[in-house]
Write an enzyme that holds these catalytic residues in place. Structure first.
Site, PDB file in Angstrom:
ATOM      1  N   SER A  82       0.839  -1.195   0.000  1.00 31.48           N
ATOM      2  CA  SER A  82       0.000   0.000   0.000  1.00 31.48           C
ATOM      3  C   SER A  82       0.871   1.241   0.000  1.00 31.48           C
ATOM      4  O   SER A  82       2.094   1.163   0.084  1.00 31.48           O
ATOM      5  CB  SER A  82      -0.912   0.004   1.217  1.00 31.48           C
ATOM      6  OG  SER A  82      -0.135   0.225   2.375  1.00 31.48           O
ATOM      7  N   LYS A  83       0.197   2.376  -0.070  1.00 31.28           N
ATOM      8  CA  LYS A  83       0.916   3.645  -0.229  1.00 31.28           C
ATOM      9  C   LYS A  83       2.004   3.879   0.820  1.00 31.28           C
ATOM     10  O   LYS A  83       3.016   4.478   0.526  1.00 31.28           O
ATOM     11  CB  LYS A  83      -0.082   4.814  -0.208  1.00 31.28           C
ATOM     12  CG  LYS A  83      -0.741   5.015  -1.566  1.00 31.28           C
ATOM     13  CD  LYS A  83      -1.540   6.299  -1.603  1.00 31.28           C
ATOM     14  CE  LYS A  83      -2.930   6.155  -1.068  1.00 31.28           C
ATOM     15  NZ  LYS A  83      -3.939   5.487  -1.813  1.00 31.28           N
ATOM     16  N   ARG A  84       1.770   3.354   2.017  1.00 30.75           N
ATOM     17  CA  ARG A  84       2.787   3.628   3.038  1.00 30.75           C
ATOM     18  C   ARG A  84       4.097   2.883   2.768  1.00 30.75           C
ATOM     19  O   ARG A  84       5.108   3.142   3.406  1.00 30.75           O
ATOM     20  CB  ARG A  84       2.257   3.315   4.438  1.00 30.75           C
ATOM     21  CG  ARG A  84       2.055   1.876   4.696  1.00 30.75           C
ATOM     22  CD  ARG A  84       1.227   1.636   5.943  1.00 30.75           C
ATOM     23  NE  ARG A  84       0.808   0.252   5.979  1.00 30.75           N
ATOM     24  CZ  ARG A  84       1.616  -0.749   6.320  1.00 30.75           C
ATOM     25  NH1 ARG A  84       2.853  -0.505   6.689  1.00 30.75           N
ATOM     26  NH2 ARG A  84       1.183  -1.986   6.306  1.00 30.75           N
TER      27      ARG A  84
END
Length: 504
Positions: free
Chosen positions: A255-257
């Site tokens: 995911s984006k993190r």
RNA sequence: GUCCCCGUCGUCUAGCCCGGCCUAGGACAUCGCCCUUUCACGGCGGUAACACGGGUUCAAAUCCCGUCGGGGACGCCA
């Protein structure tokens, strides 16, 4: 091959955000199968979630796919035999079929409110039961249901799940079976009248004659519901292939993190589409033998096979992507690398826009010189610092140069070099080599001891590209009208010797 | 909680379906050496894995069972 046996696959993204790398792999595998089997690759926009879908994401999506080189044969912007290709334009089809299912009693109206359902669910969870719909409205008399609807009561439509286990075949997982005890009667049309994903996907895949449903394995548990739908509708069930999840380094869903996850991110980083495609193909698929890594697109089309897709989740490894990217930067068509590389330098304000042909030629040489050193093209401006950002004081003070500068031979070498180099403007490669031989003789140094100090003087770092390319680039650049002045060899030498004087 | 899926070097994987050729192969990363009058590139080499426990078998990474670990689903989201 008969027309109806033709492979038809689809990629069906929701325009609710940036195109995620996991979806790109799904698109790629679909595309590869279509191209290999000379079938059709269909692009369908799943925008039934009106709240989150946005037109700009759809536009972006098409652009991203084009950039990746994944072309589609039918889609919202390409006519095909089974239009329309945007779900929001297909509402009439969904409603017709839903009505038919209700009429045939394969589906029923459900008057339960979301609050009631939530209570039931919590209760079930508390009692360690399967949190599925109780089936309360299942046995409602159809006429009674019709009366309540006529009276204005809101009702959703639910599919009746059959009383037997649901089996289906998955090319990646093999045979899969779900007990009907664990699958809820799914809502297919919301009380608002808006049909639900799990329903429309089946209607559309069937209507569009999709033969292979290749998608992420987060849909695996939805598949029994969909299979039940195909059966209720009397439609042929397609082949399924559920692709494993792509994980981040911490084994959590990527995911984006975790950093870059969208196509746009990778494009902006200067990852080449062919590198990204090659990398993604290797994530969950390997050729027989498993000893080849470099797969240009035509090879992928030839070698790919769904049967060889691995079922286990894979961790996204940026390092290996970079390795492939370096490969394609070095091997790819240099014309394109130059063009893209120039773009990164321009955006960093290092090159004028537009370029004169003279500057363009020089920029091309610059990119050629630097490109083999980078993982991704966005590192180019930084690497170009040796050309554009030479600063003697910084070079003298830099901790990474301390060892070189403090060696006993450094000072005599630098002085011997400087004394000769300042008289040459521009310095040619021939003269440079001659000077280096003189310095070598005069100071009795060689190898590292000879070249490291000189390199620090010229570019402020003891490592960098070969001098025979570097020096002409510096000298030519210094006479070009660039937004950032390139200091000539003489300027560099003078500044450096001045700066080093300040230090003991 | 229940169900489903998955489990080979740090990572991607080959081998697994059809047990012996596996002293487990390749690649990324890492380490070392060579090449290069530096660095990088390149070449060569090294370290490194069958999750665990039981079976079955002359023989198991490969077949069976269990345990553990990871992921996903259970929605009037997609």
């Amino acid at each position: 091959m008969a027309e109806k046996e033709k492979v038809r696959v689809r990629f069906a993204p929701s325009p609710t955000g940036q195109l995620h790398i996991g979806n790109v792999r799904t698109a790629l595998f679909n595309w590869l199968l279509a191209r290999q089997k000379r079938g059709a690759f269909v692009l369908r926009i799943e925008d039934t979630d009106v709240g989150r879908s946005e037109a700009r994401y759809e536009t972006q999506l098409l652009e991203d796919l084009k950039w990746l080189g994944l072309d589609w044969d039918e889609g919202p912007d390409v006519d095909g035999p089974y239009p329309p290709y945007r779900q929001s334009d297909r509402m009439a089809i969904y409603h017709e079929n839903a009505q038919r299912l209700v009429r045939e009693q394969k589906a029923y109206y459900c008057f339960c409110t979301p609050e009631e359902l939530e209570r039931e669910r919590e209760q079930a969870l508390k009692e360690s039961r399967q949190p599925i719909y109780s089936g309360k409205c299942r046995r409602l008399d159809p006429d009674e249901a019709e009366r309540r609807r006529a009276a204005g009561e809101a009702a959703a439509i639910r599919l009746r799940i059959p009383e037997h286990p649901i089996r289906f075949h998955d090319i990646v997982r093999g045979d899969v079976e779900f007990s009907n005890e664990v699958v809820s009667d799914p809502i297919i049309v919301r009380s608002s009248g808006m049909p639900v994903y799990n329903y429309v996907v089946v209607i559309d895949d069937a209507a569009m004659k999709i033969t292979h449903v290749i998608r992420g394995d987060d849909h695996l548990s939805n598949t029994p519901k969909q299979v039940a739908l195909y059966e209720a509708l009397g439609l042929a069930v397609p082949e399924f292939a559920h692709l494993s999840t792509i994980l981040g380094p911490d084994r959590e869903r990527l995911s984006k993190r975790h950093g870059a996850t969208s196509v746009a991110n990778f494009r902006e980083m200067g990852i080449l589409p062919e590198a990204l495609m090659n990398y993604l193909a290797l994530l969950g698929w390997a050729p027989s033998g498993g000893n080849r890594e470099i797969f240009p697109r035509p090879e992928l089309i030839k070698e790919f096979s769904l049967e060889r897709v691995t079922p286990s989740p894979a961790i996204f490894d940026t390092e290996k992507l970079y390795w492939l990217n370096r490969h394609y930067i070095k091997q790819g068509p240099q014309e394109r690398i130059h063009q893209q590389g120039r773009g990164f330098l321009e955006r960093a304000g290092l090159l004028p826009n537009p370029l004169t042909s003279e500057v363009n030629d020089w920029a091309e040489r610059l990119v050629s010189l630097l490109a083999p050193y980078v993982d991704k093209l966005d590192q180019l401006p930084d690497h170009a610092g040796i050309i554009f950002r030479f600063d003697a004081a910084t070079a003298v003070a830099a901790p990474e140069n301390a060892e070189v500068l403090s060696s006993s031979s450094a000072k005599p070498v630098m002085q011997a070099f400087a004394r000769r180099a300042v008289n040459e403007s521009p310095l040619t490669v021939e003269r440079f080599n001659a000077i280096m031989n003189e310095v070598k003789a005069e100071t009795a140094t060689k190898g590292k001891d000879l070249f490291h100090p000189v390199r620090v003087v010229l570019i402020g770092s003891h490592s960098g590209p070969a001098f025979d390319k570097l020096i002409p680039l510096i000298e030519d650049g210094s006479r070009l009208p660039l937004p950032v002045h390139v200091k000539s060899v003489r300027e560099r030498v003078e500044e450096f010797m001045e700066a080093i004087k300040q230090r003991p």
